[in-house]
Design a protein around this motif. Structure first.
Motif, mmCIF file in Angstrom:
data_model
loop_
_atom_site.group_PDB
_atom_site.id
_atom_site.type_symbol
_atom_site.label_atom_id
_atom_site.label_comp_id
_atom_site.label_asym_id
_atom_site.label_seq_id
_atom_site.Cartn_x
_atom_site.Cartn_y
_atom_site.Cartn_z
ATOM 1 N N HIS A 187 36.136 29.989 45.717
ATOM 2 C CA HIS A 187 37.581 30.026 45.501
ATOM 3 C C HIS A 187 38.298 28.894 46.224
ATOM 4 O O HIS A 187 39.107 28.171 45.621
ATOM 5 C CB HIS A 187 38.148 31.369 45.958
ATOM 6 N N ALA A 188 38.028 28.741 47.508
ATOM 7 C CA ALA A 188 38.751 27.741 48.298
ATOM 8 C C ALA A 188 38.472 26.316 47.817
ATOM 9 O O ALA A 188 39.413 25.557 47.575
ATOM 10 C CB ALA A 188 38.437 27.897 49.781
ATOM 11 N N LEU A 221 45.109 26.169 51.925
ATOM 12 C CA LEU A 221 45.550 26.088 50.535
ATOM 13 C C LEU A 221 47.061 26.257 50.422
ATOM 14 O O LEU A 221 47.717 25.583 49.618
ATOM 15 C CB LEU A 221 44.834 27.148 49.696
ATOM 16 N N ASP A 266 32.902 32.672 47.203
ATOM 17 C CA ASP A 266 32.723 31.531 48.095
ATOM 18 C C ASP A 266 33.149 30.210 47.470
ATOM 19 O O ASP A 266 33.208 29.188 48.158
ATOM 20 C CB ASP A 266 31.278 31.449 48.594
ATOM 21 N N GLU A 282 40.985 29.208 55.527
ATOM 22 C CA GLU A 282 40.936 28.601 54.193
ATOM 23 C C GLU A 282 42.212 28.894 53.421
ATOM 24 O O GLU A 282 42.760 28.015 52.735
ATOM 25 C CB GLU A 282 39.731 29.134 53.420
ATOM 26 N N ALA A 283 42.690 30.123 53.518
ATOM 27 C CA ALA A 283 43.892 30.513 52.786
ATOM 28 C C ALA A 283 45.109 29.732 53.270
ATOM 29 O O ALA A 283 45.935 29.270 52.471
ATOM 30 C CB ALA A 283 44.121 32.015 52.932
ATOM 31 N N THR A 339 40.459 33.873 49.485
ATOM 32 C CA THR A 339 39.437 32.996 50.054
ATOM 33 C C THR A 339 38.475 33.864 50.859
ATOM 34 O O THR A 339 38.562 35.089 50.827
ATOM 35 C CB THR A 339 40.086 31.950 50.987
ATOM 36 N N GLN A 371 41.315 23.960 46.051
ATOM 37 C CA GLN A 371 41.675 22.697 46.702
ATOM 38 C C GLN A 371 41.579 21.534 45.713
ATOM 39 O O GLN A 371 42.478 20.680 45.643
ATOM 40 C CB GLN A 371 40.749 22.464 47.901
#
Length: 346
Positions: free
Chosen positions: A77-78, A107, A75, A103-104, A98, A82
């Protein structure tokens, strides 16, 4: 000659300690310069020359770091990726990329905007058995593939108290081993037409998915992906059927166990798979069985590829587009399991 890239590793839990640090520390052209961890004594015992930062934010802000590697709970990662991209760093994110496709994609857009390399650590593309399977399919000896079953199982009957097995978004085996299975399938055959799936909690006291079975539907073949915490042995890692024969392979790639035991890339027998695969064919109306020895596994190839991509002399070994495709499959499989229906992907 390109300058050596200084790398900062965020997180020194299982993934950071077992996979990323040894690979980063032995890849020419990369220096593991800094690690963010709440346990500096543990880090310095392994990497005495590294600078230890108390928080990810402090490491990301360090001006002398070129590449940030994120090996933290799913949780985070994003937001960490960023922040690292906003700080002008190149970024590697451990799988899963993500928690969501949205979210992916955000990014991916941010990395393109700031002109930085963004890659995802789908290291199982460099498993010995997967490299061997790719070679076999390229040789044509199986003919046209009609079915592939790929399983990645463990025997862990007791539920452990850790985030990977908790009732939180991004936990469970579908987000843990699912990305490996899906990425390999997409690498071989591309995006399927649809997916159906059964994601379940099988163990006593389970809080997150610990048994996953998915079927990828292609026009000319079926791909079955499975992962479970309640398989103690006897199931092939790969079972492939084609118009000219079949292939079976038992056992997992050895590189993880080698690093768990303190081994480092470059050691004797690195990535050597002691268990050959078995090719079943026919000749003169007689069954023919042949052992096929696998090429050496090669996780170091991933970070060598990241280095070259940053230096502008090679392609990104795992692009954001490829990792987003995996996230689409994760989301579609989750929906298919909830609804009990096949979910279209094209």
């Amino acid at each position: 000659m390109p300058n050596t890239l200084r790398v900062g590793l965020v997180g020194y839990g299982f993934a950071g300690k077992t996979f990323h640090a040894p690979l980063l520390g032995t890849t020419p052209g990369l220096t593991l310069a800094a690690i963010a961890s709440s346990k500096p004594d543990v880090v310095l015992a392994d990497w005495p020359e590294a600078t230890v930062y108390p928080t990810p934010e402090a490491l990301i802000a360090a001006p002398d770091i070129d590449l940030i590697v994120i090996a933290t709970p799913n949780d985070t990662h994003a937001p960490l990726a960023q922040a690292a991209l906003a700080a002008g760093k190149h970024v590697v994110v451990d799988k899963p990329f993500t928690l969501t496709v949205a979210e992916a994609e955000a990014l991916q857009a941010q990395a393109a905007q700031v002109g930085r390399v963004l890659s995802v650590f789908h290291n199982r593309r460099w498993d010995a058995d997967f490299l061997g399977l790719q070679q076999l399919l390229a040789s044509g000896r199986l003919g046209r593939v009609t079915e592939l079953t790929s399983r990645f199982d463990r025997y862990r009957p007791e539920v452990r108290q850790r985030w990977r097995e908790a009732a939180v978004v991004g936990a469970g085996i579908w987000y843990d081993l699912g990305p490996h299975l899906i990425d390999q399938a997409l690498t071989l055959f591309g995006l399927p037409d649809a997916i159906s799936a059964d994601l379940a909690l099988r163990r006593d006291g389970a809080q997150a998915v610990d048994d996953a079975l998915a079927v990828l539907h292609y026009p000319d073949k079926r791909v079955v992906l499975g992962a479970s915490c309640l398989v103690s042995g006897g199931v092939p890692r790969y079972l492939v059927h084609g118009t000219l024969g079949s292939f079976e392979k038992y056992g997992l790639d050895v590189q993880e166990d080698q690093m768990k035991a303190g081994g480092m890339p470059g050691m004797d027998d690195w990535g050597h798979d002691p268990r050959p695969g078995r090719l079943h064919g026919w000749s003169n109306d007689q069954a023919v069985v042949e052992d096929l020895h696998m090429p050496a596994g090669d996780y170091p190839q991933y970070y060598a590829g990241v280095r070259d991509a940053i230096n502008g002399i090679g392609p990104n070994p795992v692009t954001p587009e490829q990792a987003i495709a995996v996230m689409r499959m994760i989301e579609a499989g989750t929906l298919a399991s909830k609804t009990g229906q096949r979910v279209a992907l094209k």
